[in-house]
Enzyme design. Structure first.
Site, PDB file in Angstrom:
ATOM      1  N   ASP A 262      46.943  58.159  42.303  1.00 24.04           N
ATOM      2  CA  ASP A 262      47.817  57.981  43.452  1.00 24.04           C
ATOM      3  C   ASP A 262      48.590  59.288  43.631  1.00 24.04           C
ATOM      4  OD1 ASP A 262      49.628  57.222  45.352  1.00 24.04           O
ATOM      5  OD2 ASP A 262      50.603  55.689  44.147  1.00 24.04           O
TER       6      ASP A 262
ATOM      7  N   ASP B   4      44.145  47.958  42.673  1.00 26.13           N
ATOM      8  CA  ASP B   4      44.886  48.254  41.447  1.00 26.13           C
ATOM      9  C   ASP B   4      46.183  47.488  41.515  1.00 26.13           C
ATOM     10  OD1 ASP B   4      47.487  50.309  41.609  1.00 26.13           O
ATOM     11  OD2 ASP B   4      46.234  50.301  43.400  1.00 26.13           O
TER      12      ASP B   4
ATOM     13  N   CYS C  24      37.894  31.517  28.467  1.00 25.87           N
ATOM     14  CA  CYS C  24      37.971  32.973  28.338  1.00 25.87           C
ATOM     15  C   CYS C  24      37.306  33.446  27.045  1.00 25.87           C
ATOM     16  CB  CYS C  24      39.441  33.420  28.365  1.00 25.87           C
ATOM     17  SG  CYS C  24      39.639  35.211  28.260  1.00 25.87           S
TER      18      CYS C  24
ATOM     19  N   CYS D 134      37.817  36.537  25.757  1.00 23.74           N
ATOM     20  CA  CYS D 134      38.516  37.705  25.215  1.00 23.74           C
ATOM     21  C   CYS D 134      38.887  37.496  23.741  1.00 23.74           C
ATOM     22  CB  CYS D 134      39.766  38.029  26.041  1.00 23.74           C
ATOM     23  SG  CYS D 134      41.209  36.996  25.700  1.00 23.74           S
TER      24      CYS D 134
ATOM     25  N   CYS E 104      41.803  34.936  23.151  1.00 23.65           N
ATOM     26  CA  CYS E 104      41.488  33.515  23.301  1.00 23.65           C
ATOM     27  C   CYS E 104      40.498  33.018  22.246  1.00 23.65           C
ATOM     28  CB  CYS E 104      40.932  33.251  24.693  1.00 23.65           C
ATOM     29  SG  CYS E 104      42.185  33.394  25.998  1.00 23.65           S
TER      30      CYS E 104
ATOM     31  N   HIS F 142      44.248  39.815  27.241  1.00 21.45           N
ATOM     32  CA  HIS F 142      43.810  38.611  27.956  1.00 21.45           C
ATOM     33  C   HIS F 142      43.916  38.783  29.468  1.00 21.45           C
ATOM     34  CE1 HIS F 142      43.247  34.583  29.383  1.00 21.45           C
ATOM     35  NE2 HIS F 142      44.354  34.751  30.088  1.00 21.45           N
TER      36      HIS F 142
END
Length: 364
Positions: free
Chosen positions: A88, A261, A299, A301, A304, A330
């Protein structure tokens, strides 16, 4: 090169070929403002499936500074990230400085939030910084229009942003790096159209929709996004800056946005708010004290698959750094899986079904 491979309604499945690799769209870009996604390392991001991350011109210019980045021949080597980076221009940070900055036709004079030093950020300097960083995609310097703004204020701001965009385009020197124009004009469709037409004459590789998520009502954000996508070129990527919630993302894909984003998954994770297939979870709540279940049963991940809500609550209440890392892992997993679900739905012509599911989930 950008190519749209498939559409489902206005939702687009595409691909950008950048200097540091291929990025599939729609895409969510984790925010690494100062060259680091908070609490994570590059290997974590690759494991999660991140294809591109975001850095910020304003912050990287102040610290570590261009001398350090030049020493490492760009940000990629400095942070050990070999995939694409988007930066940015710093326009939003300047907007948020309030009384610490003064905007003129030349650029923006502001005080560093680190040491109070006065800095004059011009369109030309913004390009120099981003090309030194080696950002695969960089933004023109713009004046972020506040909300609310009168038609006169929005027009003045939009026209200045157009003049700055022209100056940015004129000094761009690295052909392998992409530069995006930023559409401004507040909530006024006629001004947004003028901005789109002016930017369209400058040959940018893509376009960003700016000046949203600055306090306007959600319906106004959606309406402006919809209008911009209707008038942006079909053959260029479209980036909705700083947005947003899972529902914001899928609603905006429905209008034709390709890139997103937002600090929300990382910041909310550090504050104990998690996004799950069942809706939001506040891990601070007493009801999780003895809960043996994972944050999200759907999930995959690391968090989890290994830890209970009870343990995560304990870590968070105890202010353990480990909690910030596990909760960030997560939330970013949720966002990146959402993007993959969106892509699959577009590919299989069932995007509207997925959209309805998320509208029901997040409109509770």
């Amino acid at each position: 090169m950008f190519k749209v491979h498939k559409t489902d309604g206005r939702a687009r499945l595409g691909q950008m070929t950048l200097a540091h690799g291929v990025v599939n769209t729609p895409i969510f870009m984790p925010v690494g403002t100062v060259g680091s996604v908070k609490s994570l390392v590059p290997e974590d991001l690759k494991t999660l499936g991140a294809e591109i991350i975001l850095g910020n011109t304003y912050h990287l210019y102040l610290r570590p500074g261009l001398d350090v980045i030049r020493h490492f021949n760009g940000l990629h080597k400095f942070i050990q990230w070999d995939k694409p980076i988007l930066t940015d221009s710093g326009g939003f940070q300047i907007f948020s400085l309030g009384q610490l900055r003064k905007i003129t036709e030349e650029g923006c004079v502001f005080q560093s939030h680190i040491d109070g030093k006065k800095i004059n950020l011009t369109p030309e300097l913004a390009v120099e910084i981003q090309e030194t960083i080696g950002a695969d995609i960089h933004m023109v310097l713009d004046e972020c229009t506040p909300y609310p703004a009168t038609p006169e204020e929005a027009k003045h701001s939009m026209e200045r942003s157009l003049r700055w965009a022209k100056r940015c385009r004129e000094v761009k020197s690295r052909d392998e790096l992409w530069q995006f124009g930023i559409v401004q004009g507040g909530m006024y469709h006629d001004l947004r159209k003028q901005s789109l037409e002016g930017l369209g004459e400058l040959g940018f590789e893509g376009f960003s929709i700016g000046g949203l998520s600055v306090g306007e009502p959600k319906p106004a954000m959606r309406e402006t996004t919809d209008f911009c996508c209707e008038h942006l070129p079909e053959d260029k990527p479209r980036y909705l800056m700083g947005v947003g919630t899972p529902l914001d993302i899928i609603e905006s894909v429905n209008y034709g946005v390709d890139m997103f984003d937002c600090v929300m998954p990382t910041r909310n994770g550090r504050n104990g708010t998690l996004f799950t297939s069942l809706g939001k979870v506040n891990i601070k709540n007493q009801k999780h004290q003895f809960d043996e279940s994972p944050l999200d049963p759907e999930c995959s991940c690391y968090t989890c698959q290994n830890f209970s809500r009870s343990y995560l609550r304990h870590l968070f209440i105890a202010k353990e750094i480990t909690a910030l890392r596990l909760l960030t892992l997560h939330n970013l997993t949720y966002y990146l899986h959402l993007i993959h679900d969106i892509r699959d739905a577009i590919r299989e012509d069932r995007f509207q079904d997925l959209l309805k599911h998320h509208q029901q989930l997040w409109d509770k």
